[in-house]
Write an enzyme that holds these catalytic residues in place. Structure first.
Site, PDB file in Angstrom:
ATOM      1  N   GLY A 102      -6.625 -14.594   7.666  1.00 35.75           N
ATOM      2  CA  GLY A 102      -6.553 -13.229   7.155  1.00 35.75           C
ATOM      3  C   GLY A 102      -5.153 -12.917   6.661  1.00 35.75           C
ATOM      4  N   CYS A 103      -4.771 -11.675   6.749  1.00 35.74           N
ATOM      5  CA  CYS A 103      -3.456 -11.251   6.260  1.00 35.74           C
ATOM      6  C   CYS A 103      -2.349 -12.122   6.832  1.00 35.74           C
ATOM      7  CB  CYS A 103      -3.209  -9.798   6.641  1.00 35.74           C
ATOM      8  SG  CYS A 103      -1.544  -9.228   6.247  1.00 35.74           S
ATOM      9  N   PHE A 104      -1.591 -12.775   5.951  1.00 33.63           N
ATOM     10  CA  PHE A 104      -0.595 -13.728   6.456  1.00 33.63           C
ATOM     11  C   PHE A 104       0.592 -13.056   7.129  1.00 33.63           C
ATOM     12  CE2 PHE A 104       0.645 -14.467   1.671  1.00 33.63           C
ATOM     13  CZ  PHE A 104       1.095 -13.154   1.555  1.00 33.63           C
ATOM     14  N   CYS A 106       0.361 -11.166   9.549  1.00 31.33           N
ATOM     15  CA  CYS A 106       0.025 -11.154  10.975  1.00 31.33           C
ATOM     16  C   CYS A 106      -0.066 -12.546  11.590  1.00 31.33           C
ATOM     17  CB  CYS A 106      -1.307 -10.435  11.191  1.00 31.33           C
ATOM     18  SG  CYS A 106      -1.313  -8.718  10.637  1.00 31.33           S
ATOM     19  N   TYR A 249       0.189  -1.091   9.810  1.00 29.74           N
ATOM     20  CA  TYR A 249      -0.881  -1.814   9.104  1.00 29.74           C
ATOM     21  C   TYR A 249      -1.739  -2.580  10.107  1.00 29.74           C
ATOM     22  CZ  TYR A 249      -3.178  -5.861   7.212  1.00 29.74           C
ATOM     23  OH  TYR A 249      -4.125  -6.833   6.968  1.00 29.74           O
TER      24      TYR A 249
END
Length: 274
Positions: A102-104, A106, A249
């Site tokens: 997913g979102c890199f 994180c 976020y």
């Protein structure tokens, strides 16, 4: 690979010595009446630097003896090949592992401070467009997944340990999405660089399936690594450059809440905004 430049003459008996040589560089056969085995670096024998020369000088009287000695030659050649391989393998070198979760933003914090991890880089891999930009990837135009590449020291941390950290930081049950982010650019994947990484990744996935922790199938992909393109500088270590925005976020995306639901006490520490 070494090759035999002069071999036994089959069907004939020799009272004098027969000579077998093997080399990396096509060196001429030597002659000598004694039986000996010599392995020497090329730099010491006058040959091209870096090449090895294997000389096996044998005295044979029967064809049967020749066959036995031929087997010995091949064993020594195999040993020479391993020695050559050892010469070019860096000692104490690092390896790389690549994951999509997913979102890199994180995915960098869970790995960066592990003992044995040398460096982490976020970027894009698994797609078909060279040198993609963040906007192209986030729009789903390139086939890439937001990913992290980890350089690590295998003497300090194993690939299996990295896999364990990876699993506990993703939702492996949801295809083409992670938490609030949707699209195949946010898919979960393990990108293996060799057969060993592939085997370990498949075994770890199988163990997780056999644990019966989940009542749904694991959809995380295990695929061969392709070109990895580092993301733009402002994405690297985003959680350190923009800590407040990062935490808001992450929390609003529901990442920590979902990880707690999936992994219970084994979930990573929640990063709630302050």
């Amino acid at each position: 690979m070494p090759f035999i430049s002069h071999v036994f003459q089959s069907g004939r008996h020799h009272e004098t010595g027969s000579i077998v040589t093997a080399s990396d560089g096509g060196m001429p056969a030597l002659t000598d009446a004694e039986a000996t085995v010599m392995l020497s670096p090329g730099s010491r024998s006058g040959t091209t630097a870096g090449k090895r020369r294997l000389v096996v000088i044998v005295t044979t009287r029967t064809c049967k003896r020749r066959l036995l000695l031929a087997a010995l030659v091949m064993l020594v050649i195999a040993g020479a090949s391993r020695a050559n391989a050892a010469d070019v393998t860096p000692k104490g070198g690092t390896a790389k592992a690549s994951f999509a979760g997913g979102c890199f933003w994180c995915m960098q914090p869970p790995f960066e401070h592990l003992d044995g991890v040398v460096a982490t880089t976020v970027g894009y891999t698994g797609g078909h467009t060279p040198n993609p930009s963040y906007h192209e990837v986030s729009a789903g135009e390139t086939g890439h997944a937001e990913s992290i590449q980890i350089e690590y020291d295998p003497a300090k941390i194993s690939y299996n340990q990295l896999l364990d950290v990876f699993w506990h930081n993703v939702d492996p049950l949801t295809p083409n999405a992670q938490f609030c982010d949707h699209g195949d650019q946010y898919r979960t994947a393990i990108f293996y660089s060799d057969d060993t990484q592939r085997r370990l990744a498949e075994e770890s996935k199988q163990r997780l399936e056999q644990s019966k922790r989940f009542d749904r199938p694991i959809v995380t992909q295990i695929v061969a690594a392709t070109d990895f393109y580092p993301a733009e500088d402002y994405h690297q270590m985003y959680h350190e450059k923009n800590p407040v925005r990062y935490k808001y976020y992450r929390w609003n995306c529901g990442r920590d809440q979902r990880l707690k639901q999936l992994w219970g006490d084994a979930a990573p520490h929640a990063e709630a905004p302050e």
